[in-house]
Design a protein around this motif. Structure first.
Motif, short mmCIF file in Angstrom:
data_model
loop_
_atom_site.label_atom_id
_atom_site.label_comp_id
_atom_site.label_asym_id
_atom_site.label_seq_id
_atom_site.Cartn_x
_atom_site.Cartn_y
_atom_site.Cartn_z
N TYR A 21 6.03 -1.47 -4.18
CA TYR A 21 4.13 -2.48 -4.32
C TYR A 21 3.49 -1.82 -4.63
O TYR A 21 2.75 -2.46 -5.64
N SER A 55 -9.68 -8.69 13.68
CA SER A 55 -9.69 -6.31 12.89
C SER A 55 -11.51 -6.68 13.75
O SER A 55 -11.48 -5.32 14.31
N ARG A 110 1.10 -1.35 0.08
CA ARG A 110 -0.01 0.03 -0.11
C ARG A 110 1.29 1.45 0.02
O ARG A 110 0.73 2.20 -0.49
N HIS A 153 -3.04 -1.03 15.09
CA HIS A 153 -4.22 -1.15 13.22
C HIS A 153 -3.16 -1.51 12.27
O HIS A 153 -2.41 -0.75 12.47
N GLU A 173 -10.06 -2.95 -6.55
CA GLU A 173 -8.69 -1.92 -6.65
C GLU A 173 -9.30 -1.12 -5.68
O GLU A 173 -10.14 -0.11 -5.49
#
Ligand code: CP3
Length: 344
Positions: A36, A208, A31, A320, A92
């Motif tokens: 990447y 999560s 990200r 997180h 995406e």
């Protein structure tokens, strides 16, 4: 087997003495890293996940570029529903979508359970290849989603702020919910054991969306399954549980077979130490949004965080995942601040 040159993470999980806390960042692979983003232009998400050479390359990027003390394999928690025969799409910029959601007994009966973990050979291959390429530089972390969090996606069909459909399913059809949670648990245990065989030095279970549940509902729908996983895997490798938002469960989880518990920023380090009687390694809990502040401010906050947790039985991390808008320099500053930490 190659000897690890940097085993800070594993020593912290065993509550052994460390010169300084280890540091890594949840969602560190991807990200926000320009290399990447370049790969993302060439290959779609599940191609990146399912091609061991690509997954390895992505896993190594933050080791080489940000200097973290552990690698986490590039994959996703939603490979488990895929292995059970459920279609998962990744759009995406929009996140995951599962067109066929779980509603009835027939839906749950239709899931692939026998040997489902064998459908994830590409993850084991990626771990083995990454382990080889790491050549002992840092430990390798495997992972899976927690049963409650996986149920959330399988019932809701996509991300949600409230998870009201997942909760409606659990509260109105508890028996079906427990059947589904148990199926996910059984596969996840076999999946994590195979990850360890393939090269993972430790495994993290991402719950999560645990914090969407009340303390009593967490005890019903999340905790028993987290405990089953920790019990079953603990002799293979140390287990880190990350029940995001469920600070109320810390005391119970500190008595489990887990070696570490990840916490978010909804409680301060001192409170987390008190709730766990200082008996287990804690991981966290920097608010990822704070990585958007100026670098000197980030370094100041990191020092405060470590002052709060102490340098032992502690793994510096975020509370997180890192968000895509974090400048690489700022991620590096977070890592450097941990490495430079001195208590005064
Ligand atoms: O930590 C790492 O860097 C390893 C890789 C990793 C990914 N997903 C890659 C990924 C890990 C550990 C995950 C776990 C994961 N996946 C979780 C638990 C952790 C958390 O943040 O709570 C969850 C809930 C998912 C499901 C998921 N996958 C969502 C909601 C999304 C879309 C939103 C987002 O986070 O970007 C994904 C896609 C995804 N998984 C991306 C990456 C790098 C982004 C898509 C892309 O870059 O193309």
């Amino acid at each position: 087997m190659t000897q690890l040159k940097n085993d800070l993470l594993l020593r912290a999980l065993k509550k052994e003495k460390v010169e300084r806390p280890p540091v890594w960042m949840m969602r560190q692979a991807g990200r926000y890293l320009p290399d990447y983003i370049k790969l993302r232009e060439k290959y779609d998400f599940f191609t990146r996940v399912q091609t061991p050479e690509l997954a390895t390359e992505i896993t190594l990027q933050p080791i080489d570029q940000v200097g973290v003390d552990a690698a986490i394999i590039f994959s996703d928690i939603l490979v488990i529903p895929q292995a059970m025969g459920v279609e998962v799409l990744m759009e995406e910029g929009k996140g995951p979508s599962l067109p066929k959601t779980m509603k009835s007994q027939a839906d749950i009966d239709a899931l692939v359970t026998a040997d489902a973990e064998n459908n994830l050979q590409y993850v084991y291959d990626a771990l083995s290849l990454t382990k080889k390429e790491l050549n002992g530089r840092v430990p390798l972390i495997g992972f899976a989603g927690a049963p409650w969090t996986i149920l959330c996606y399988m019932v809701e069909g996509k991300g949600s702020k409230t998870w009201d459909k997942a909760k409606q399913f659990a509260y109105t059809q508890p028996e079906l919910a427990h059947q589904l949670l148990q199926k996910i648990t059984d596969i996840t245990i076999k999946y994590l054991k195979k990850q360890v065989k393939a090269g993972a030095d430790t495994v993290q279970v991402f719950d999560s969306w645990a914090g969407s549940l009340s303390p009593a509902d967490f005890k019903t729908y999340a905790q028993p399954y987290l405990l089953q996983i920790a019990d079953a895997v603990k002799d293979d490798a140390p287990v880190i549980l990350f029940p995001k938002g469920s600070w109320y469960a810390l005391n119970d989880l500190s008595k489990s077979s887990a070696s570490g518990i990840g916490i978010d920023w909804s409680l301060n380090p001192q409170t987390a130490r008190e709730l766990t009687n200082n008996s287990i390694t804690l991981q966290g809990n920097f608010d990822p949004a704070k990585l958007l502040a100026p670098i000197p401010q980030i370094k100041h906050w990191v020092k405060e965080m470590i002052d709060g947790f102490g340098t032992q039985n502690y793994i510096a991390n975020l509370g997180h995942g890192i968000t895509p808008n974090v400048p690489v320099d700022h991620a590096k500053a977070f890592v450097e601040a941990v490495k430079e930490y001195r208590s005064e």
